[in-house]
Design a protein around this motif. Structure first.
Motif, PDB file in Angstrom:
ATOM      1  N   LEU A 183       0.827  -1.213   0.000  1.00 28.93           N
ATOM      2  CA  LEU A 183       0.000   0.000   0.000  1.00 28.93           C
ATOM      3  C   LEU A 183       0.860   1.261   0.000  1.00 28.93           C
ATOM      4  O   LEU A 183       0.555   2.249  -0.701  1.00 28.93           O
ATOM      5  N   GLY A 184       1.966   1.241   0.761  1.00 30.13           N
ATOM      6  CA  GLY A 184       2.854   2.403   0.758  1.00 30.13           C
ATOM      7  C   GLY A 184       3.479   2.647  -0.599  1.00 30.13           C
ATOM      8  O   GLY A 184       3.549   3.788  -1.075  1.00 30.13           O
ATOM      9  N   ILE A 185       3.928   1.556  -1.240  1.00 27.49           N
ATOM     10  CA  ILE A 185       4.518   1.699  -2.578  1.00 27.49           C
ATOM     11  C   ILE A 185       3.475   2.174  -3.581  1.00 27.49           C
ATOM     12  O   ILE A 185       3.752   3.018  -4.454  1.00 27.49           O
ATOM     13  N   TYR A 186       2.258   1.654  -3.476  1.00 34.69           N
ATOM     14  CA  TYR A 186       1.200   2.057  -4.404  1.00 34.69           C
ATOM     15  C   TYR A 186       0.829   3.523  -4.224  1.00 34.69           C
ATOM     16  O   TYR A 186       0.609   4.242  -5.215  1.00 34.69           O
ATOM     17  N   CYS A 187       0.751   3.981  -2.980  1.00 41.45           N
ATOM     18  CA  CYS A 187       0.418   5.392  -2.738  1.00 41.45           C
ATOM     19  C   CYS A 187       1.515   6.336  -3.233  1.00 41.45           C
ATOM     20  O   CYS A 187       1.238   7.497  -3.559  1.00 41.45           O
ATOM     21  N   LEU A 188       2.748   5.863  -3.305  1.00 44.63           N
ATOM     22  CA  LEU A 188       3.853   6.691  -3.793  1.00 44.63           C
ATOM     23  C   LEU A 188       4.024   6.582  -5.307  1.00 44.63           C
ATOM     24  O   LEU A 188       5.008   7.113  -5.848  1.00 44.63           O
ATOM     25  N   ASP A 189       3.089   5.915  -5.998  1.00 45.52           N
ATOM     26  CA  ASP A 189       3.084   5.791  -7.458  1.00 45.52           C
ATOM     27  C   ASP A 189       4.325   5.078  -7.996  1.00 45.52           C
ATOM     28  O   ASP A 189       4.819   5.386  -9.096  1.00 45.52           O
ATOM     29  N   VAL A 190       4.830   4.125  -7.248  1.00 49.53           N
ATOM     30  CA  VAL A 190       5.949   3.308  -7.736  1.00 49.53           C
ATOM     31  C   VAL A 190       5.378   2.214  -8.625  1.00 49.53           C
ATOM     32  O   VAL A 190       4.410   1.551  -8.236  1.00 49.53           O
ATOM     33  N   PRO A 191       5.922   2.001  -9.816  1.00 48.62           N
ATOM     34  CA  PRO A 191       5.370   0.966 -10.698  1.00 48.62           C
ATOM     35  C   PRO A 191       5.586  -0.437 -10.123  1.00 48.62           C
ATOM     36  O   PRO A 191       6.494  -0.664  -9.331  1.00 48.62           O
ATOM     37  N   MET A 192       4.747  -1.361 -10.573  1.00 51.34           N
ATOM     38  CA  MET A 192       4.783  -2.771 -10.160  1.00 51.34           C
ATOM     39  C   MET A 192       4.675  -2.899  -8.645  1.00 51.34           C
ATOM     40  O   MET A 192       5.423  -3.632  -7.986  1.00 51.34           O
ATOM     41  N   ALA A 193       3.704  -2.177  -8.066  1.00 50.64           N
ATOM     42  CA  ALA A 193       3.525  -2.244  -6.618  1.00 50.64           C
ATOM     43  C   ALA A 193       3.041  -3.630  -6.187  1.00 50.64           C
ATOM     44  O   ALA A 193       3.485  -4.166  -5.172  1.00 50.64           O
ATOM     45  N   VAL A 194       2.122  -4.225  -6.966  1.00 47.33           N
ATOM     46  CA  VAL A 194       1.583  -5.539  -6.592  1.00 47.33           C
ATOM     47  C   VAL A 194       2.636  -6.643  -6.709  1.00 47.33           C
ATOM     48  O   VAL A 194       2.799  -7.448  -5.778  1.00 47.33           O
TER      49      VAL A 194
END
Length: 467
Positions: free
Chosen positions: A299-310
């Motif tokens: 969730l932190g990576i996704y909120c920071l718009d980092v690609p391939m978060a999943v």
């Protein structure tokens, strides 16, 4: 009449000679009795028997000085050295046994790792089989439903990760090129006085290195194909082993108990359920902790718009099964992806999220979830992970900690069981009651799951206990 005196004279001479012979024999018998008596007295006194035979050494006179006999060579060696020698050769035998075992395990490493992975998966899926059987499903149907659902979920997770990576590969490659251009521009503008020709030379050297090492890269690719084939083979072995362990785990455990000597069988039968309970608690706790890490870091990576978060979250979940090292590697991977794609500031934010979640995991989640079921010192965790990685790579690092935890549980139980057995065999004190000398149950509670893999009683196929 003249012959009668001569005949009487001869008879008297013969009688005299016969009496002389009887006297000589009586004296010889008395001397033999005295010799045997003196010999018995000398043997009782610790001396050598006096045989009186030719060539025998006579006993020294009473006024001669006493000479101490030489001590036994074993008694001449100090006690500490004898103890060290006894312990040394036993340690050498144990070391030789372990070396032979490691050679055998390395020869069949694929089979061993597949079976250990099957044990871990079985420990994770066994509670589901128990719940389904309590709901009234037959053992075969409960095993089939659990195994199919487990394998389908694992396959879907793997497919989802591959799909996400392939779907974001083009975007990631574009961002990597943009990040490399930004890094090149930063180096040109930095105070390190790096020129564009130097950067081009570095790129050219990398290209030449790749071109000259084409054969090595090709062999590495072929080796990767071999590794993939071995991975698929091990996965199939693990699946079949998991299926049979879920369905027929009790029979397998009872068969293993029959291989144990009869004197050691009660202790091993009591240690089995506790070892299984420790393994189950470790797998459950690790899965829960890894899932929490993957969710919050993802969730932190996704909120920071980092690609391939999943996919990164799935990698974090998988690497969480390698204690200590897995968290560092997965966190570093997420930070590197954020650095290359989004810049230094975003990478620092990702690093802060990873460190925060890992601190919460280490100080709150693991003590609360695992509790006292898995008590392994951090030094033992580090050394076991390092040794497992050196011996069997990533698979060895994954199974090292549960192996140490199970060994710790088994050794602790057998030590307590040995003390209880020694206490039972001690003679009762005078006036002890029947309750004081009654059989003491084995230390520690037994597993309450009726369908747990190990069991304390040896049963046949009909479920009747064997004496």
């Amino acid at each position: 009449m003249s012959k009668l005196p001569r005949w009487l004279g001869r008879v008297g001479a013969e009688l005299t000679e016969l009496g002389t012979r009887l006297d000589e024999r009586r004296a010889q018998a008395e001397s033999d009795d005295d010799e045997r008596a003196s010999r018995s007295r000398s043997e009782a006194a610790g001396g050598e028997p006096e045989t009186g035979a030719p060539g025998s050494v006579p006993a020294p006179p009473s006024y001669a000085p006493s000479v101490a006999a030489r001590p036994d060579p074993v008694a001449a060696i100090p006690w500490g050295m004898r103890v060290a020698a006894e312990a040394g050769w036993r340690l050498l035998v144990l070391a030789g046994t372990l070396w032979v075992m490691m050679r055998v395990i390395s020869a069949v490493q694929l089979v061993v790792l597949a079976f250990v992975a099957a044990l871990l998966v079985t420990a994770m899926l066994q509670p589901t089989v128990v719940r389904l059987r309590r709901l009234g499903l037959p053992r075969g149907l409960a095993t089939a439903v659990t195994a199919i659902l487990g394998f389908v979920i694992m396959g879907l997770v793997g497919w989802f990760v591959v799909w996400q990576v392939m779907d974001n590969l083009d975007t990631l490659s574009d961002k990597v090129r943009a990040g490399i251009d930004e890094l090149k521009q930063w180096l040109l503008d930095s105070p390190f006085h790096v020129t564009e020709s130097q950067i081009n030379d570095i790129a050219k050297n990398l290209s030449d290195t790749i071109g000259t090492n084409t054969e090595e890269i090709t062999s590495a690719g072929l080796q990767g194909v071999t590794v993939m084939v071995e991975f698929l083979t091990g996965m199939l072995l693990a699946m079949f082993s998991t299926l049979f362990l879920l369905y027929d785990g009790k029979r397998i455990w009872h068969w293993v108990l029959k291989l144990v000597p009869a004197q050691a069988r009660p202790g091993v039968a009591g240690a089995g359920p506790r070892a299984w309970r420790t393994l189950t608690a470790y797998v459950r706790g690790t899965v829960i902790v890894a899932l929490i890490d993957a969710i919050f870091i993802g969730l932190g990576i996704y909120c920071l718009d980092v690609p391939m978060a999943v996919p990164l979250a799935v990698f974090i979940f998988l690497f969480a099964f390698i204690p200590l090292v897995g968290a560092v590697v997965s966190g570093a991977l997420a930070v590197v992806v954020a650095l290359v794609t989004e810049g230094v500031f975003t990478a620092l934010l990702v690093l802060a999220v990873v460190l925060l979640v890992q601190q919460i995991e280490g100080h709150i989640l693991q003590p609360f979830i695992l509790g006292r079921a898995v008590r392994v010192h951090p030094l033992a965790v580090v050394l076991s992970v390092a040794a497992g990685g050196m011996i069997a790579g990533i698979g060895g690092a994954v199974v090292a900690v549960p192996l140490v935890a199970v060994t710790n549980t088994v050794v602790g139980y057998l030590r307590a069981y040995g003390r209880e057995e020694a206490r039972r065999r001690m003679p009762p004190s005078q006036g002890a009651s029947a309750l004081a000398v009654a059989a003491v149950p084995a230390p520690g509670p037994l597993s309450k799951d009726s369908d747990a893999l190990p069991a304390d009683e040896d049963q046949d196929g009909d479920g009747a206990p064997q004496k």
